[in-house]
Design a protein around this motif. Structure first.
Motif, mmCIF file in Angstrom:
data_model
loop_
_atom_site.group_PDB
_atom_site.id
_atom_site.type_symbol
_atom_site.label_atom_id
_atom_site.label_comp_id
_atom_site.label_asym_id
_atom_site.label_seq_id
_atom_site.Cartn_x
_atom_site.Cartn_y
_atom_site.Cartn_z
ATOM 1 N N GLY A 58 6.640 -4.228 -6.992
ATOM 2 C CA GLY A 58 7.262 -5.539 -6.802
ATOM 3 C C GLY A 58 6.338 -6.706 -7.099
ATOM 4 O O GLY A 58 6.680 -7.612 -7.857
ATOM 5 N N LEU A 59 5.164 -6.715 -6.524
ATOM 6 C CA LEU A 59 4.299 -7.884 -6.687
ATOM 7 C C LEU A 59 3.552 -7.884 -8.010
ATOM 8 O O LEU A 59 3.158 -8.936 -8.513
ATOM 9 C CB LEU A 59 3.334 -8.004 -5.504
ATOM 10 C CG LEU A 59 3.889 -8.764 -4.304
ATOM 11 C CD1 LEU A 59 3.835 -10.263 -4.568
ATOM 12 C CD2 LEU A 59 5.312 -8.377 -3.930
ATOM 13 N N TRP A 94 -0.999 -8.450 4.363
ATOM 14 C CA TRP A 94 0.402 -8.589 3.923
ATOM 15 C C TRP A 94 0.540 -8.588 2.396
ATOM 16 O O TRP A 94 1.607 -8.930 1.879
ATOM 17 C CB TRP A 94 1.049 -9.888 4.449
ATOM 18 C CG TRP A 94 1.411 -9.817 5.887
ATOM 19 C CD1 TRP A 94 0.819 -10.479 6.894
ATOM 20 C CD2 TRP A 94 2.432 -9.003 6.485
ATOM 21 N NE1 TRP A 94 1.392 -10.133 8.090
ATOM 22 C CE2 TRP A 94 2.391 -9.233 7.868
ATOM 23 C CE3 TRP A 94 3.375 -8.104 5.984
ATOM 24 C CZ2 TRP A 94 3.239 -8.607 8.769
ATOM 25 C CZ3 TRP A 94 4.236 -7.478 6.873
ATOM 26 C CH2 TRP A 94 4.158 -7.730 8.251
ATOM 27 N N ILE A 95 -0.494 -8.209 1.660
ATOM 28 C CA ILE A 95 -0.458 -8.339 0.209
ATOM 29 C C ILE A 95 0.398 -7.213 -0.394
ATOM 30 O O ILE A 95 -0.001 -6.047 -0.388
ATOM 31 C CB ILE A 95 -1.888 -8.291 -0.372
ATOM 32 C CG1 ILE A 95 -2.814 -9.243 0.394
ATOM 33 C CG2 ILE A 95 -1.846 -8.593 -1.863
ATOM 34 C CD1 ILE A 95 -2.344 -10.664 0.493
ATOM 35 N N GLY A 96 1.563 -7.586 -0.903
ATOM 36 C CA GLY A 96 2.495 -6.609 -1.467
ATOM 37 C C GLY A 96 1.883 -5.867 -2.641
ATOM 38 O O GLY A 96 1.157 -6.457 -3.452
ATOM 39 N N SER A 97 2.149 -4.546 -2.737
ATOM 40 C CA SER A 97 1.699 -3.662 -3.816
ATOM 41 C C SER A 97 0.206 -3.322 -3.750
ATOM 42 O O SER A 97 -0.292 -2.582 -4.595
ATOM 43 C CB SER A 97 1.995 -4.238 -5.215
ATOM 44 O OG SER A 97 3.373 -4.522 -5.348
ATOM 45 N N ALA A 124 -2.008 -1.063 -6.320
ATOM 46 C CA ALA A 124 -2.689 -1.955 -7.269
ATOM 47 C C ALA A 124 -4.140 -1.557 -7.487
ATOM 48 O O ALA A 124 -4.825 -1.130 -6.558
ATOM 49 C CB ALA A 124 -2.623 -3.390 -6.756
ATOM 50 N N ASN A 125 -4.605 -1.706 -8.727
ATOM 51 C CA ASN A 125 -6.038 -1.568 -8.973
ATOM 52 C C ASN A 125 -6.691 -2.915 -9.300
ATOM 53 O O ASN A 125 -7.901 -2.990 -9.480
ATOM 54 C CB ASN A 125 -6.331 -0.510 -10.042
ATOM 55 C CG ASN A 125 -5.415 -0.645 -11.248
ATOM 56 O OD1 ASN A 125 -5.123 -1.769 -11.660
ATOM 57 N ND2 ASN A 125 -4.959 0.483 -11.787
ATOM 58 N N HIS A 126 -5.882 -3.969 -9.363
ATOM 59 C CA HIS A 126 -6.411 -5.316 -9.541
ATOM 60 C C HIS A 126 -5.707 -6.264 -8.574
ATOM 61 O O HIS A 126 -4.595 -5.995 -8.139
ATOM 62 C CB HIS A 126 -6.178 -5.826 -10.975
ATOM 63 C CG HIS A 126 -7.161 -5.288 -11.957
ATOM 64 N ND1 HIS A 126 -7.159 -3.964 -12.362
ATOM 65 C CD2 HIS A 126 -8.187 -5.894 -12.615
ATOM 66 C CE1 HIS A 126 -8.139 -3.773 -13.232
ATOM 67 N NE2 HIS A 126 -8.780 -4.916 -13.406
#
Lengths: 695, 695
Positions: free
Chosen positions: B115-116, B190-193, B198-200
């Motif tokens: 999503g993000l 709360w950081i989505g994905s 995520a790798n970045h």
């Protein structure tokens, strides 16, 4: 579970001031005697009992709460049954009373698959069974040799018991009943403890004798084998599936294909089918049963206070720890402000703080009235009643009051559960983003509480009953034949003064606040009566008015009960003057905030002027928020909810909010065992190996 | 999965009339042209696109929804990533546009771990990166060679970006930035994905050059290895744990221990650190960026209409199928009444039906204004602007209108998301007991939607911005220097007529309804201005007034947009006169129901009389409910939400409510694979064997 954080992470602290320091400051700035207030609310005995239960339960691994929000439904249900069994083992070992079992169940914080066995199944057998049936069913149920549930609601029929479709047909030839589900909508549905656990059910079914329907009656029916635990022939039973909350309970469905049960399986204390004559017989209801519903509703009102207290405790403590933005008028070099200092936060939280006290005192008041009446009735039915001074006159007076409370208590149930349910969501939002985390502890409590708004009578349906009673009372008052109770008094008082008008001094006189709420109820009652009797409007077209009327009257009852509690000698004796003064402030905040929210009705009924409402909003309520603010943390501390019960990072007594959120996320979260290959072209799609070396 | 029901169960039908018959009757009693209304709302192109996406997605096993409410969080997250990957594969295969991918994601009905990446990560790189950075990061991200997220919020800091604690310190010696988390509260949260995928990350951090803080800036930071998918050294990253909803998203935390990134990793389109001089440089913002927030908020308003439509569709159809009790005034031999006929149900559902249309038209209106202005600006910046007729005067006028909308749009975001969130819960309760089942489809949608009330600005915080703008506008109007926009017009109109008083004919004139809402906004604005400027009251003491003011103004904007839409030639051209008339009725219901709920403010501002409010409540609104009732099912049908998207037994288009609840419970519920030994003394506590032979 993931490996613990590396040393450089462990060395990190939240930026100051620390949550623990902020809560210490909060507690230092108020003199509220938390211990005495706790004892007033809960009694010393209950507090001690809970402390010893807590010491017993918390260390047991089976009651661990850390995975509650992560597991799927199958595992949650399995674990919950294990908890229920362990509780029952402890109950036998320690010879717990029902109250202690209830308190222990409350502490573990979830409904279990034994829930409906331990409540409705046992209660129904006890209250509606004959001595023979007690021996046959109740004694075995009390020893957990049979496990039961209470099967009333059907797939197609919720609140309307008369609409039930399941039938029980009397077979005069072999003296049995045939239990049958004629349609799909006749399937029992929502039945707690039935989905996987119960092997017996009290089934409510339409009794048919010789083709005639005698209405719904209770039958004990075995549904599963006592050894294999598999369903019996011609019984189709199972769990109804996942729900918004309450997922540790196996709510079930149940269908019968002409299953025969013996004559003794119809619970026969109040109604029976005569085996010889095949006739239906219904003895009069004994008067002691009268009032049970009132007692159940008083409990819902009292519990609503406790449920709301949970949310308010979490939100108040967290809003004292959380700091966000600067006050626009403050020194630009000052740090960020505690969120609890913002008026927009106070106006959401502090009236709920007042509400939880209001609900508590209202529930207590209802119970006192019920208990007093029960003992009066018992005294009256004992042979030496004359000597105890409970004459027939007093008896009637007491019964009158209870009848009044009985009729209005459904409105209180609706208002209390709506206040608590919606209040929890307000508390959750007041916690900002972190309120959405399951570690806030509010969301799970909210989801589990919501059914209370629907069961024991849907909150909207119930309001019709209050309205019907108020209309009836108003007709009696107009006819010059008022009953001797509080409802009739406020109706009469309104009639007496209607032409002169009211001039309640709600800003300065507490008693006038109560009177203004009574005036509004009476005004709305006579308005509704005019629509119904004079204008002959349809019942349906008045449902919205009835709902408003019931809400208004229930708010009056809460305001009145709260006022009586804070003015009582019991409270004065128990509390120091400062804390007692705060209880009065809470009463005023609850009442004036409600008055302001319902301003249009208070104004149009003539109970207060527009000027008074403006002053209430712009001055009185803001002043009360200022006055109560310094005591907020101690006022929730007094509710004395143990951290283990709260199960909340945000609401911890010690204020270590951020440390605990971080600890749970990094140490108790099984998601962090996963390693994802994130690229869309990987046809394996998923890797799922534990990564112990690194998070 | 459990074995299917035995034959005697399969032979059962719900008792009549069947849900399918009832919905047929509903559709037969109205002439609303569902197809034309659908096309007006969604456009034919969008409807066709959705239909072909649906045909593609629904048959794929990976998108199966049947276990969504039963699985634990680990499995749900794994499955959601699989869905996201499959969607991306399909997107490449079928060359989907962004709109198509968005529509497909909407249909599968859950947020996914991509999503993000697909939104904020790509958008931020695109908007804030230089061409060099586009090549380095954006191109790889668009090809999913790197997966990213947008890391702004921190454990201790939500809304207040200036309070962020993560630092990025410029190292002039080796031309790098050091990213660091000095405290625990600096942890990104709360950081989505981010949790597992995520790798970045685009990390917002306080930029320090030579000891001076230049405020928060965006940095691209790699956080996981591209091959092993494990965190890099000195990066501590993970999932933050279970939430009230949104559990298919891996919201994450992130801490840095002095991690170095090269100069090129600071996104430099608008601000840079000069490599040679070590100086900070900030070019002016290009004017086209102005308005992006307005566009985001217009989308939230539009989406709020769609989200609410989901709940209203489910509740309206189910309340037409569900029958409960008899109308008290009805023939006692009549059957039970459709719940939708009760006024207490209508008054909860039909205003929400009107609200979903109001939100839709308001969102569309905002977008139209935004688009018009964007093309005007583009035309103005093109060399031949004079010839196109977009003179500087017109340009300023357009910018003025957009500036006005920009300032007030945060209030609309707050009102729209609150209306949709709370509306879903009202819909759930209107479904009675079955609303609590996950198979209702409302609870899960509600839980996933709630974050919208907090993100893109907490709904309570946002209202301060609207109030600030209104106060500023009022001061300008009083100073005789009003801006040329709608806000200034309603303020001026109020001043002009204040002494003469208003006499709005809200019961008969639609235009007067809009004017009455504008009058109320203006009244509250000048009241607040008096408190702030003349009485010098503190900002904090006025927060509650500001919230009321913002809500009032946002309601005005919705009423105005709804009125303009139903009066537009576009709508007249698209609809037959009867349906067009119904749109007017919905406008009136939305407006008058709002007016009645906020009666105290309308009355005390002098916009209407008490008599008008009483008539609104007792006559006008009830009449509108009667008029709209027969068309309710067609009015939700027009929203055209596919059954697969609704994922609701109660809201099925065909009305087979009870059959579907029963099918899901008996066939899709893994709990029914369990066999429980229910006795507390069994020390094994649990048996867990599938019982295929019998349910």
């Amino acid at each position: 579970m993931p490996s613990p954080p590396p040393d450089w992470v462990k060395a990190l602290k939240p930026s100051g001031p620390q949550g623990s320091e902020l809560l210490q400051q909060e507690r230092a700035q108020s003199n509220v005697d938390v211990e005495r207030l706790s004892e007033l609310l809960h009694t010393k005995e209950n507090l001690e009992r809970r402390a010893s239960l807590l010491a017993l339960l918390q260390p047991e691994k089976v009651f661990d709460k850390s995975q509650n929000h992560t597991l799927g439904r199958v595992e949650r249900l399995q674990r919950s049954l294990a908890k229920a069994k362990r509780l029952q083992q402890l109950a036998e070992e320690h010879k717990w009373s029902m109250q202690e079992l209830h308190a222990a169940n409350d502490l573990i914080g979830e409904p279990t698959p034994y829930g409906l066995h331990a409540s409705m199944f046992l209660v129904t057998l006890r209250e509606q069974g004959t001595p023979e049936q007690h021996k046959l069913f109740l004694e075995r149920a009390e020893k957990y040799e049979i496990i039961g549930c209470y099967a009333q609601t059907e797939l197609g029929h919720g609140s309307n018991v008369r609409g039930l479709e399941t039938t029980a047909t009397w077979n005069s030839n072999d003296k049995t009943f045939t239990i049958n589900s004629p349609t799909l909508t006749a399937s029992k549905w929502w039945i707690g403890s039935l989905g996987r656990t119960a092997n017996h059910a009290v089934v409510m079914a339409q009794l048919f004798i010789d083709g005639k329907n005698y209405g719904p009656h209770p039958f004990v029916v075995q549904v599963r084998d006592l050894e294999t635990h598999l369903p019996l022939d011609n019984v189709y039973v199972g769990d109804i599936g996942p729900k918004f909350g309450y997922n540790t309970m196996d709510n079930g469905f149940l269908l019968f294909n002409n299953v025969k049960v013996p004559h003794v399986n119809m619970l026969a204390r109040f109604c029976q089918v005569d085996k010889e004559t095949n006739q239906y017989a219904k003895p009069a209801m004994p008067s002691l049963v009268f009032g049970t519903m009132t007692w159940v509703r008083a409990n819902i009102v009292l519990d609503a206070g406790g449920v709301l207290a949970r949310g308010v405790t979490i939100a108040t403590r967290y809003c004292a720890v959380r700091r966000q933005f600067q006050d626009r008028d403050a020194d630009p070099h000052a740090g960020e402000t505690q969120v609890l200092n913002y008026k927009m936060v106070q106006v959401r939280l502090l009236p709920l703080l007042a509400s939880m006290y209001a609900l508590h005192f209202t529930g207590r008041g209802m119970m006192r009235l019920y208990d007093e009446n029960q003992s009066r009735m018992k005294a009256a039915s004992s042979p030496d009643q004359e000597s105890r001074g409970a004459g027939p006159e007093q008896l009637r007076a007491g019964a009158n009051l209870l009848a009044d409370l009985h009729a209005t208590s459904c409105g209180l149930k609706a208002l209390a559960s709506t206040t608590a349910g919606e209040g929890l969501e307000i508390c959750r939002r007041a916690c900002g983003g972190h309120g959405y985390s399951s570690y806030s502890g509010i969301g799970p409590a909210y989801a589990d509480y919501l059914p209370t708004l629907t069961w024991e009578g849907d909150n909207y349906m119930l309001t019709q009953q209050v309205a019907r009673y108020l209309l009836k009372s108003a007709r009696a008052v107009l006819a010059g034949k008022p009953a001797r109770n509080d409802t009739s008094q406020i109706l009469q008082a309104y009639l007496d003064r209607r032409d002169k008008g009211a001039s309640f001094d709600v800003l300065d006189e507490d008693k006038d606040i109560v009177a203004a709420f009574g005036w509004r109820t009476a005004h709305l009652t006579f308005e509704a009566l005019k629509h119904r009797d004079a204008e002959q409007r349809s019942w349906n077209s008045l449902l919205v008015d009835f709902w408003r009327l019931s809400t208004a009257h229930s708010q009056y009852l809460m305001v009145k009960n709260f006022y009586e509690a804070v003015s009582s000698p019991e409270l004065s004796g128990a509390l120091d003057p400062e804390t007692k003064g705060l209880m009065h402030q809470l009463f005023r905040l609850f009442s004036l905030h409600t008055l302001e929210r319902e301003a249009a009705e208070f104004f149009s009924s003539g109970a207060v002027t527009v000027r008074q409402i403006t002053l209430t909003r712009t001055t009185a309520v803001l002043k009360l928020l200022d006055d109560i603010r310094p005591h907020a943390v101690r006022l929730v501390d007094a509710w004395a909810i143990p951290d283990w019960h709260l199960d909340s990072s945000l609401g911890r007594y010690d204020g270590k909010v951020y440390e605990d959120l971080f600890r749970r996320a990094s140490e108790e979260n099984p998601v962090n065992d996963l390693v994802f290959d994130p690229y869309p072209w990987n046809s394996a799609l998923l890797k799922n190996e534990p990564a112990k070396s690194k998070l």
